[in-house]
Design a protein around this motif. Sequence first.
Motif, short mmCIF file in Angstrom:
data_model
loop_
_atom_site.label_atom_id
_atom_site.label_comp_id
_atom_site.label_asym_id
_atom_site.label_seq_id
_atom_site.Cartn_x
_atom_site.Cartn_y
_atom_site.Cartn_z
N LYS A 192 0.77 -1.36 0.19
CA LYS A 192 -0.04 0.28 0.22
C LYS A 192 1.09 1.42 0.12
O LYS A 192 1.65 1.32 0.83
CB LYS A 192 -0.80 0.01 1.01
N LYS A 194 0.99 4.42 0.98
CA LYS A 194 0.31 5.39 2.99
C LYS A 194 1.59 5.83 3.45
O LYS A 194 2.85 4.84 3.58
CB LYS A 194 -0.25 4.47 3.35
N TYR A 479 3.96 -0.92 3.51
CA TYR A 479 3.43 0.17 3.14
C TYR A 479 4.72 1.27 2.73
O TYR A 479 6.20 1.13 3.11
CB TYR A 479 3.23 1.49 4.91
N GLN A 482 4.25 7.92 0.59
CA GLN A 482 3.71 8.83 -1.01
C GLN A 482 4.76 9.60 -0.82
O GLN A 482 5.53 10.41 -0.08
CB GLN A 482 2.93 9.18 -0.18
N ASP A 544 -4.87 14.90 -0.31
CA ASP A 544 -4.33 13.07 0.25
C ASP A 544 -5.72 11.99 0.90
O ASP A 544 -5.96 10.87 0.67
CB ASP A 544 -3.12 13.62 1.39
N GLU A 548 -6.86 8.99 -0.07
CA GLU A 548 -6.46 7.62 0.76
C GLU A 548 -8.60 7.27 1.20
O GLU A 548 -8.78 5.84 1.60
CB GLU A 548 -6.67 8.07 2.40
#
Length: 554
Positions: A192, A194, A479, A482, A544, A548
């Motif tokens: 992911k 994030k 994770y 970003q 953002d 999300e």
Amino acid sequence: MIIKEQKIKLFLQFLRSSNYNQTFQKLQQQSKIQLDPQNLLNITSAIKSYNYTELESILQLYVNDQTKNQCMLLLLEQYLIKLLLTQNYQEALLLLRNQISRFCQDEQQKHSYSSLIFSQDLKLKAEQQLIDEILSLCFQQLGLFKPNRLITLIQQAKSNQVLECKWHQHIQQNYQIYQKHTCIQQFQYKIKSKNVSICAFSNNGEYQAQVIGKSITIYQINQIESIKKIEKLEQVHTKKITNLLFSPCSKYIGSCSEDQTIFIYNFINKKKYRLQGHNSIVQSFNFVQCDSSKKKQKNEYDIYSIATDGWLYEWNENERKGGLKIEEKLIDIHINHKKEQMLIISQNNITLYHLYTKNQIKQKSTENQININSQVNKQFEQLIVYVNDYLPQLILFSIESLEIIKIFGIHQDNSIKSFKYDLGWFNDYLIAAGTDSGQLILWHIQKSNQPIEILQVSEQNKAISSLRFNPINQELQIYIEQKVKTSNAQLERQQIQENLIDLFSQSQDRLSFSRQQSGVTQILNFLQRIARSDTMNNRDQIQDEDQEKSDEDL
């Protein structure tokens, strides 16, 4: 003996020992290879008829005296038991006096055989078992294969599966020796994008928590692995969060921070409280079941917390119960309630304590290395310490002895400055580490200290910000950072703030500063730029958050 004949004799021996008599006879006839030489047939015949005189004469020709005595005692012991079971006591006494006593090493051994007369629990061995035991003593001197040699070879071949396959830890029961092993186990991971700095799962796998900035988001995971956000705790701390942990009962979640506090939250009844009292960065904490020998506590757990200044504090709810100065630069604390043990890692030591008395059990000095952080397995048997000296390394310790088991080299690339790692998968035998260049490195604890797999899991070499094994489905959650959209605006705002501070510090007093028209104009310009940067930050933050939410809905 040629190799082909050896193999056939090996299979013949296995078939006969496993009572596949028809298959044994058929294979022996077709191959025209006799498994037993004449001397072996004579030995087998003597054993079956309890003809110890003939057996002794045969063994005298092929084996040494010590082996002969051992074989004779095995046969005579069974013959003695047979006489006792049929109540032939007179003949049994003669056998003891005239035969068994000849092969005994000392008087004590003679007495042990004599005591069989008074034993109430006598049982004869099976005929084939007796034959195998006698042949196992003299198989080499007779030029035979060791009994059950084929079974040994199969076990050796099966154990090679663990070495050949990078995922296996134990031998499969249905392992096929005649086929090349193809592993059905596959390592699974989910990526992911994030900015999660810390991720944690509850012990029952029902909840997951993520740290993003200074906020904590709690998710609930149902049986089909869909995720539902149930709580978002905004701005839990004023500075960086250093640790995040669920309680053993999966009802509480806690965090500690560089702001010198610990935050505890019961997300079932929404009760929360903050522990304040440390005078330095709180590095780690843990939930400890209240000592039942003490009076009733306010809460079902105590909290043990450690800070960089070397203090261990004990809390119940927001009340501090006690403190203990241990040593400087504490890093991690691990708790095992069943063993009533506490493991504390500092920058240069690993120390094992009794949980409630806090008495030291054992300590290991690691002065030649700089400990960064650590993890323990579920069984509280093994400890992994991340060390970053010249090259980053993971060192595996035995918790019982605090001795080093194995050292795992991270990489030969000096550009790796930091990484996140976790210990998990089936039976906790995989170590997964994510680097600041987006590489996922895997080790198998029971195999080589070199990685079994190195994967590039992020595009454009973005750093892996956090990773964690799911305790239920064993999937690795990864994770990846970003791209930070607001980094330039934040840098500009920071520069503006620094300019303002410098401008005010240069003024001698409020009056003289107010007369500087150019200074006032500059301040107004700075404030306008701050407002513009705040507007941009808010807009990017909303984008953002929308992104999300859409990702989670997807």
